[in-house]
Scaffold this active site. Structure first.
Site, short mmCIF file in Angstrom:
data_model
loop_
_atom_site.label_atom_id
_atom_site.label_comp_id
_atom_site.label_asym_id
_atom_site.label_seq_id
_atom_site.Cartn_x
_atom_site.Cartn_y
_atom_site.Cartn_z
N GLU A 68 33.75 19.59 57.22
CA GLU A 68 33.39 18.28 57.77
C GLU A 68 34.61 17.57 58.34
O GLU A 68 34.62 17.19 59.50
CB GLU A 68 32.72 17.43 56.69
N ARG B 100 29.07 19.88 48.86
CA ARG B 100 27.63 19.84 48.58
C ARG B 100 27.30 18.91 47.40
O ARG B 100 27.65 19.19 46.27
CB ARG B 100 27.15 21.25 48.29
N GLU C 135 21.31 19.73 49.48
CA GLU C 135 22.14 19.40 48.32
C GLU C 135 21.40 19.28 46.99
O GLU C 135 21.93 19.70 45.95
CB GLU C 135 22.89 18.08 48.60
N GLN D 201 31.40 21.40 60.86
CA GLN D 201 30.14 20.70 60.66
C GLN D 201 30.07 19.42 61.47
O GLN D 201 29.03 18.78 61.51
CB GLN D 201 29.96 20.35 59.18
N THR E 123 25.49 7.31 53.32
CA THR E 123 25.68 5.96 52.78
C THR E 123 26.51 5.10 53.71
O THR E 123 26.56 3.88 53.53
CB THR E 123 26.32 6.04 51.38
N ARG F 136 29.09 7.59 46.03
CA ARG F 136 27.87 8.36 45.75
C ARG F 136 27.85 8.83 44.30
O ARG F 136 26.77 8.95 43.70
CB ARG F 136 27.74 9.54 46.71
N PHE G 164 28.41 15.73 47.38
CA PHE G 164 29.23 14.60 47.83
C PHE G 164 29.45 13.55 46.73
O PHE G 164 29.28 12.37 46.93
CB PHE G 164 28.54 13.95 49.04
#
Length: 778
Positions: A248, A358, A729, A213, A458, A326, A360
């Site tokens: 990721e 998904r 998400e 990703q 973020t 998050r 996060f």
């Protein structure tokens, strides 16, 4: 008429593939036919090397010795890679510098790579790796949240986010409840496992196909390991067979090993993990412990709240700081928390480093407040939806999040009201009660929960994207951007944006593989921001070309630019009509550049992590779901009978794609909260590392009735791409309604005298245990 959201006004939609219209995924027919090409489908050169990664068998130990002479001498082995063979840096971490490619003196989880074997066949590489003589001196290991908390083992200092005075609010509260429950992790279980295919180039350069990703990060880290500049490495990916966050940060490890073998031997090299090794070696969704102390008034409105989050991060930092941040951001979900304190402990354990997944961290934070509100409703004997409505964000004085952001786009009240009406909430509540009164062994549960999810990375600097658009002299278009396709439909959405801008059919646009050789310095396709970022970057590139065409035509035909219109495959220059292809040919002959880069950076966002205050999100996505379940109180088994969803996608770029994302996200979230259980034994070994022991939802687990609707008044208040909203998400957390419905059914098994202390995932065993508890058993 579609509004571009960027001040350019409406356009017509009389073209195939216009925005705001249903269009199939660009590779849907290939997926069905089995002709979509993934990395493992690429032709293999005759001299291809196959790599196997040897892993630590203990959770924490000093590496006292590693004799690999027999491995090197084994049949078919071309090279054996260890930390000593790395010409650059032995690190593949995203930023913290604490993820060695190969362990050196210390191993810290079962599955940590210690060396790799490259051989003529995968079977030869596996056989050779088994000849290694590895000696460990085992050390005490912290394997779970409780052990790490007791030892104060952390990947960073604990964080605090607060608003108002929670202690004062709690002490003044009329009612007070406290509790604790656990939220399990989740394996990504992408259909295509981790894979990398590296080819050596001249001058020591390397080309890497990576199922990732984040091509730019893979490029950077491969170069980092090789000790080369970033421009010596090209990373390419046309499509992934799923990612969900698991591709990721982790793909860099496998890409670096493949590249290292390719450069060292001068032969192409492929590393493809099998399912068991993939699940053992790669990180999961963080599991959490959620503790709360809440006060409220007679209506159930929260008047004070303390929350403590503790998560298992694993052996290294990875993305855990941002993930846990998050989780804190989403402790509020859709609800105003005036006096609140959130403590977050990020724990280092001797297990695989947990990573992006998904949502996060958002799902874990959000599930907690839903449990809190259902607990309050039970304690006060109130309707749980009424308690939720009493706590929703409102106008001034009730519109500030615990991190200091003003909620300006709140449509949660409308979504809840709309879903209550369309799903016939009041009648269904009565029906469930009647069923439960008549059935001693089967019990139904019902729950309606909303979602508010912040959109943007973020980490502020990641909110940028680039694109490259070419228009050829025949009017066909080549589209490239930094986003990656993992089945979510990003590529077709961005192509729709370009088709809309040029007013040509989407069939004239060639969607191409993501490659660092075309668009540099890209961010991961993550945080649900793929369409927001890459769509805007592609729009910028298309508009630059379109502006050149308009300027050229105005000069050639002595016409004001405002009298030039692109519409339905044609360009109108006052009273003249040309096809788009004709205009492209004229521009080429007129020596006009028909290629442009595009760029976009998200506006308005800022965040001070030290104080946990700011505006980390451009906007919020909203949705609501109502789930009905039936449990067997004798066995704990259950069925999700019906689900109703109302979700806000703004002005959807492609409703068909978005509906698919909503359904898929919900089912994956349901799996996390019901059947997907990760089990580590007392030696730190993952015991659920295959589909035989790790249960993702099957087709039969899909609710028998599933009604999904897009909010018909949706429109992003921010100037996003055509006023759409992200969809990757947020739907995942709609599945919170399933978990709360199961809790409601368990409570019914005890005649609603006790609200159950249900942990996630709510497996049949967990449900049966909770039933026994509410009935006064063990």
């Amino acid at each position: 008429m579609p509004d571009t959201g960027t001040g350019k006004g409406p356009m017509t939609s009389d073209i195939k593939g216009a925005v705001h219209t249903d269009l199939r995924h660009d590779s849907a027919h290939k997926h069905v036919a089995g002709s979509a090409v993934y990395i493992d489908d690429l032709p293999e050169p005759k001299n291809l090397l196959h790599i196997y990664v040897a892993m630590s068998t203990v959770p924490r130990a000093r590496l006292e010795g590693m004799d690999l002479s027999a491995v090197r001498a084994a049949k078919g082995v071309a090279c054996v890679l260890t930390a000593a063979d790395i010409p650059g840096h032995n690190d593949v971490s995203p930023f913290a510098g604490d993820d060695p490619l190969f362990a050196t003196d210390l191993v810290e989880y079962v599955g940590q790579p210690i060396f790799a074997v490259a051989a003529d066949s995968r079977e030869q590489a596996i056989a050779a790796a088994g000849l290694a003589d590895v000696r460990y001196a085992e050390l005490p290991a912290y394997l779970d949240i409780d052990a790490a908390l007791a030892a104060e083992s952390k990947i960073e200092s604990s964080q605090i986010m607060a608003q108002g005075d929670s202690e004062q609010g709690l002490s003044a509260s009329k009612h007070r409840v406290s509790g604790s429950f656990r939220i399990g992790g989740q394996d990504h279980f992408y259909l295509e496992g981790q894979i990398a295919f590296a080819t050596p180039l001249e001058d020591g350069d390397v080309h890497v196909y990576s199922s990732t990703q984040h091509p730019s990060e893979v490029q950077h880290l491969v170069a980092h390991v090789l000790g080369r500049p970033t421009n010596a490495v090209t990373v390419e990916v046309r499509r992934m067979g799923g990612g969900f966050g698991g591709k990721e940060t982790h793909p860099a490890m496998f890409a670096a090993m493949a590249a290292l073998a390719a450069v060292k031997t001068g032969r192409p090299a492929k590393l493809r993990l099998d399912r068991d090794d993939d699940m053992v070696m790669t990180g999961k969704r963080h599991d959490f412990r959620y503790d709360y102390d809440v006060g409220c008034d007679d209506t159930g409105r929260i008047t004070g709240l303390n929350v403590t989050l503790a998560s298992r991060c694993g052996r290294s930092t990875d993305l855990s700081p941002a993930i846990n941040d998050r989780a804190m951001f989403h402790v509020d979900n859709c609800y105003y928390l005036g006096d609140v304190r959130i403590d977050s402990h990020r724990l280092k354990t001797h297990t695989v480093s947990n990573t992006a997944f998904r949502g996060f961290g958002g799902p874990q934070g959000m599930l907690g407040i839903e449990v809190v509100l259902s607990t309050i409703a039970h304690k006060l004997g109130l309707d749980p939806v009424a308690v939720r409505e009493a706590n929703l964000y409102g106008g001034p004085g009730r519109n500030t999040t615990p991190f200091g952001m003003t909620v300006e786009d709140n449509v949660a009240p409308q979504l809840i009201a709309g879903l209550k009406e369309s799903a016939d909430y009041d009648a269904r509540v009565a029906s469930v009660r009647a069923f439960n009164a008549a059935n001693p062994y089967l019990k139904k549960g019902l729950a309606l929960t909303p979602v508010k999810f912040g959109i943007s990375f973020t980490t502020t600097h990641l909110n940028q994207a680039g694109a490259l658009v070419h228009v050829y002299a025949d009017g066909s278009v080549h589209l490239n951007h930094g986003g990656t396709e993992m089945g979510q439909g990003l590529f077709v959405k961005v192509a729709q944006v370009v088709a809309e801008e040029f007013q040509i059919d989407i069939d004239h646009i060639k969607i191409t593989a993501t490659t660092t050789a075309k668009v540099p310095n890209t961010s991961a396709t993550a945080a649900s921001s793929g369409s927001d970022l890459n769509g805007m970057a592609a729009l910028d590139a298309a508009r630059r070309i379109k502006a050149r065409l308009s300027e050229f035509l105005a000069e050639k035909y002595d016409c004001p630019q405002d009298r030039i219109t692109f519409r339905a495959g044609h360009v109108y220059v006052e009273n003249r009509e040309f096809s788009f292809a004709d205009v492209a040919k004229q521009a080429y002959l007129g020596r006009v550049s028909l290629s442009s880069t595009g760029f976009y950076k998200t506006p308005k966002i800022h965040y001070d992590r030290a104080s946990h205050k700011g505006r980390p999100f451009l906007y919020f996505c909203y949705g609501a779901a109502m789930s009905e379940v039936t449990i067997d109180t004798l066995t704990g088994e259950y069925k999700v009978d019906r689900v109703d969803i109302l979700h806000d996608c703004g002005r959807s770029l492609n409703p068909a794609i978005d509906m698919g994302q909503i359904e898929g996200g919900f089912i994956q979230g349901m799996g996390w909260l019901t059947t997907e259980e990760l089990v580590f034994d007392e030696k730190g070994r993952l015991r659920t590392h295959a589909p035989s022991t790790y249960k993702i939802p099957a087709c039969s687990d899909r609710p028998a009735e599933m009604n999904i609707a897009l909010y018909d008044k949706g429109r992003n208040v921010e100037a996003t791409i055509h006023r759409s909203k992200a969809v990757g998400e947020p739907p995942f957390m709609l599945a919170n309604s399933v978990f709360l419905a199961l809790a409601d059914a368990v409570a019914a098994a005890g005649d609603h005298k006790v609200w159950p202390n249900l942990n996630a995932p709510a497996t049949p065993e967990e449900v049966l245990k909770a039933v026994m508890a509410v009935r006064g058993g063990n």
